[in-house]
Design a protein around this motif. Structure first.
Motif, PDB file in Angstrom:
ATOM      1  N   PRO A 125     -38.311  19.491 -24.195  1.00 53.72           N
ATOM      2  CA  PRO A 125     -38.433  18.769 -25.461  1.00 53.72           C
ATOM      3  C   PRO A 125     -37.989  19.615 -26.654  1.00 53.72           C
ATOM      4  O   PRO A 125     -38.114  20.834 -26.640  1.00 53.72           O
ATOM      5  CB  PRO A 125     -39.929  18.475 -25.553  1.00 53.72           C
ATOM      6  N   SER A 126     -37.471  18.931 -27.665  1.00 55.95           N
ATOM      7  CA  SER A 126     -37.014  19.598 -28.880  1.00 55.95           C
ATOM      8  C   SER A 126     -37.576  18.869 -30.091  1.00 55.95           C
ATOM      9  O   SER A 126     -37.111  17.768 -30.434  1.00 55.95           O
ATOM     10  CB  SER A 126     -35.487  19.613 -28.952  1.00 55.95           C
ATOM     11  N   ALA A 127     -38.577  19.466 -30.720  1.00 55.02           N
ATOM     12  CA  ALA A 127     -39.170  18.857 -31.915  1.00 55.02           C
ATOM     13  C   ALA A 127     -38.125  18.704 -33.019  1.00 55.02           C
ATOM     14  O   ALA A 127     -38.100  17.695 -33.726  1.00 55.02           O
ATOM     15  CB  ALA A 127     -40.347  19.695 -32.406  1.00 55.02           C
ATOM     16  N   GLY A 128     -37.239  19.691 -33.158  1.00 55.52           N
ATOM     17  CA  GLY A 128     -36.200  19.619 -34.187  1.00 55.52           C
ATOM     18  C   GLY A 128     -35.230  18.480 -33.949  1.00 55.52           C
ATOM     19  O   GLY A 128     -34.842  17.768 -34.885  1.00 55.52           O
ATOM     20  N   PHE A 129     -34.826  18.274 -32.707  1.00 53.79           N
ATOM     21  CA  PHE A 129     -33.915  17.181 -32.374  1.00 53.79           C
ATOM     22  C   PHE A 129     -34.617  15.835 -32.579  1.00 53.79           C
ATOM     23  O   PHE A 129     -34.021  14.890 -33.101  1.00 53.79           O
ATOM     24  CB  PHE A 129     -33.416  17.329 -30.935  1.00 53.79           C
ATOM     25  N   GLU A 130     -35.881  15.767 -32.211  1.00 52.97           N
ATOM     26  CA  GLU A 130     -36.630  14.531 -32.416  1.00 52.97           C
ATOM     27  C   GLU A 130     -36.724  14.184 -33.897  1.00 52.97           C
ATOM     28  O   GLU A 130     -36.599  13.013 -34.280  1.00 52.97           O
ATOM     29  CB  GLU A 130     -38.016  14.640 -31.784  1.00 52.97           C
ATOM     30  N   ARG A 131     -36.919  15.195 -34.751  1.00 57.13           N
ATOM     31  CA  ARG A 131     -36.930  14.948 -36.203  1.00 57.13           C
ATOM     32  C   ARG A 131     -35.570  14.436 -36.671  1.00 57.13           C
ATOM     33  O   ARG A 131     -35.495  13.525 -37.504  1.00 57.13           O
ATOM     34  CB  ARG A 131     -37.322  16.220 -36.956  1.00 57.13           C
ATOM     35  N   ALA A 132     -34.487  15.022 -36.143  1.00 59.06           N
ATOM     36  CA  ALA A 132     -33.142  14.583 -36.523  1.00 59.06           C
ATOM     37  C   ALA A 132     -32.903  13.137 -36.075  1.00 59.06           C
ATOM     38  O   ALA A 132     -32.310  12.344 -36.819  1.00 59.06           O
ATOM     39  CB  ALA A 132     -32.088  15.517 -35.936  1.00 59.06           C
ATOM     40  N   LEU A 133     -33.350  12.786 -34.871  1.00 62.83           N
ATOM     41  CA  LEU A 133     -33.211  11.404 -34.393  1.00 62.83           C
ATOM     42  C   LEU A 133     -33.959  10.440 -35.315  1.00 62.83           C
ATOM     43  O   LEU A 133     -33.419   9.415 -35.723  1.00 62.83           O
ATOM     44  CB  LEU A 133     -33.749  11.273 -32.962  1.00 62.83           C
ATOM     45  N   HIS A 134     -35.190  10.793 -35.633  1.00 67.98           N
ATOM     46  CA  HIS A 134     -36.010   9.939 -36.498  1.00 67.98           C
ATOM     47  C   HIS A 134     -35.370   9.790 -37.890  1.00 67.98           C
ATOM     48  O   HIS A 134     -35.274   8.677 -38.426  1.00 67.98           O
ATOM     49  CB  HIS A 134     -37.427  10.508 -36.614  1.00 67.98           C
ATOM     50  N   ALA A 135     -34.910  10.894 -38.453  1.00 66.58           N
ATOM     51  CA  ALA A 135     -34.305  10.864 -39.785  1.00 66.58           C
ATOM     52  C   ALA A 135     -33.044  10.000 -39.816  1.00 66.58           C
ATOM     53  O   ALA A 135     -32.741   9.373 -40.836  1.00 66.58           O
ATOM     54  CB  ALA A 135     -33.983  12.286 -40.256  1.00 66.58           C
ATOM     55  N   ALA A 136     -32.314   9.954 -38.699  1.00 63.22           N
ATOM     56  CA  ALA A 136     -31.085   9.154 -38.633  1.00 63.22           C
ATOM     57  C   ALA A 136     -31.366   7.686 -38.312  1.00 63.22           C
ATOM     58  O   ALA A 136     -30.449   6.866 -38.317  1.00 63.22           O
ATOM     59  CB  ALA A 136     -30.133   9.745 -37.589  1.00 63.22           C
ATOM     60  N   GLY A 137     -32.618   7.369 -38.009  1.00 63.87           N
ATOM     61  CA  GLY A 137     -32.960   5.971 -37.727  1.00 63.87           C
ATOM     62  C   GLY A 137     -32.869   5.599 -36.265  1.00 63.87           C
ATOM     63  O   GLY A 137     -32.560   4.456 -35.932  1.00 63.87           O
ATOM     64  N   PHE A 138     -33.141   6.525 -35.372  1.00 69.35           N
ATOM     65  CA  PHE A 138     -33.162   6.246 -33.935  1.00 69.35           C
ATOM     66  C   PHE A 138     -34.602   6.129 -33.433  1.00 69.35           C
ATOM     67  O   PHE A 138     -35.491   6.850 -33.886  1.00 69.35           O
ATOM     68  CB  PHE A 138     -32.513   7.395 -33.141  1.00 69.35           C
ATOM     69  N   HIS A 139     -34.816   5.226 -32.492  1.00 69.47           N
ATOM     70  CA  HIS A 139     -36.013   5.232 -31.651  1.00 69.47           C
ATOM     71  C   HIS A 139     -35.596   5.959 -30.381  1.00 69.47           C
ATOM     72  O   HIS A 139     -34.461   5.802 -29.916  1.00 69.47           O
ATOM     73  CB  HIS A 139     -36.442   3.813 -31.275  1.00 69.47           C
ATOM     74  N   HIS A 140     -36.498   6.735 -29.789  1.00 65.50           N
ATOM     75  CA  HIS A 140     -36.104   7.470 -28.587  1.00 65.50           C
ATOM     76  C   HIS A 140     -37.237   7.561 -27.585  1.00 65.50           C
ATOM     77  O   HIS A 140     -38.410   7.387 -27.915  1.00 65.50           O
ATOM     78  CB  HIS A 140     -35.625   8.884 -28.946  1.00 65.50           C
ATOM     79  N   GLN A 141     -36.844   7.831 -26.355  1.00 61.30           N
ATOM     80  CA  GLN A 141     -37.757   8.190 -25.277  1.00 61.30           C
ATOM     81  C   GLN A 141     -37.249   9.479 -24.682  1.00 61.30           C
ATOM     82  O   GLN A 141     -36.034   9.728 -24.666  1.00 61.30           O
ATOM     83  CB  GLN A 141     -37.772   7.133 -24.174  1.00 61.30           C
ATOM     84  N   LEU A 142     -38.170  10.278 -24.175  1.00 58.12           N
ATOM     85  CA  LEU A 142     -37.810  11.505 -23.466  1.00 58.12           C
ATOM     86  C   LEU A 142     -38.201  11.297 -22.013  1.00 58.12           C
ATOM     87  O   LEU A 142     -39.362  11.085 -21.696  1.00 58.12           O
ATOM     88  CB  LEU A 142     -38.549  12.708 -24.059  1.00 58.12           C
ATOM     89  N   ARG A 143     -37.212  11.311 -21.146  1.00 62.70           N
ATOM     90  CA  ARG A 143     -37.454  11.147 -19.716  1.00 62.70           C
ATOM     91  C   ARG A 143     -37.362  12.512 -19.056  1.00 62.70           C
ATOM     92  O   ARG A 143     -36.425  13.266 -19.304  1.00 62.70           O
ATOM     93  CB  ARG A 143     -36.413  10.204 -19.116  1.00 62.70           C
ATOM     94  N   ARG A 144     -38.338  12.826 -18.215  1.00 64.04           N
ATOM     95  CA  ARG A 144     -38.407  14.142 -17.565  1.00 64.04           C
ATOM     96  C   ARG A 144     -38.237  14.000 -16.061  1.00 64.04           C
ATOM     97  O   ARG A 144     -38.715  13.048 -15.469  1.00 64.04           O
ATOM     98  CB  ARG A 144     -39.748  14.801 -17.848  1.00 64.04           C
ATOM     99  N   ALA A 145     -37.597  14.999 -15.473  1.00 61.63           N
ATOM    100  CA  ALA A 145     -37.440  15.067 -14.018  1.00 61.63           C
ATOM    101  C   ALA A 145     -37.588  16.522 -13.593  1.00 61.63           C
ATOM    102  O   ALA A 145     -37.234  17.435 -14.328  1.00 61.63           O
ATOM    103  CB  ALA A 145     -36.079  14.526 -13.602  1.00 61.63           C
TER     104      ALA A 145
END
Length: 165
Positions: A125-145
């Motif tokens: 996981p990347s908190a910084g990338f998640e902030r960038a996604l949110h700021a750009a107007g994306f909804h996201h899921q993080l899938r783990r394997a």
């Protein structure tokens, strides 16, 4: 669809196996040698994915490719952008990171079709990338394997206007 990087061609092969016969896939790869491997000794392992008629391979930095589409209103947008690079976003993302920083993620949104998908491989996981996604107007899921010390993740993001993932 835009795929970067080519690597050993397994992500490209998986995408082609799911896409329609009339799909168009652009592969952005920095290194021509990697393309040669995928069209040569690795070709049998990936069912010659790099030579598939639906595929165009460009020797280009994917950040440059995305920026070009984002700034040209006359260019067709990608239905999907998949970044499967040797290094995904780190926990902390530099503001000027050319792939995962806030400005870069905003360019991805501009390069996507309104209901497009942005998928990014990473080691965790990347908190910084998640902030960038949110700021750009994306909804996201993080899938783990995976398990133990070797967990792999894929962010799957869609523009907010398209609804949740």
């Amino acid at each position: 669809m835009l795929v970067s990087g080519l690597g050993m061609g397994f992500t490209l092969r998986a995408a082609l196996d799911e896409l329609a016969d009339d799909a168009q896939v652009t592969v952005a790869e920095l290194n021509a040698v990697v393309v040669g491997w995928c069209k040569g000794p690795l070709a049998p392992l990936i069912a010659d994915a790099a030579r598939d008629p639906r595929v165009t391979v460009d020797i280009v930095d994917v950040a440059v490719c995305i920026a070009g589409v984002a700034r040209d209103p006359g260019v067709r947008r990608f239905d999907a952008i998949v970044l499967d690079m040797y290094e995904g976003p780190q926990t902390q993302v530099r503001p000027n990171d050319p792939l995962y920083g806030p400005s870069a993620v905003l360019r991805v949104k501009k390069a996507l079709a309104p209901d497009g998908v942005f998928a990014v491989w990473c080691e965790g996981p990347s908190a910084g990338f998640e902030r960038a996604l949110h700021a750009a107007g994306f909804h996201h899921q993080l899938r783990r394997a995976g398990r133990g010390a070797r967990i792999h993740c894929v962010y799957i993001a869609r523009p907010s206007a398209a609804g949740t993932v």
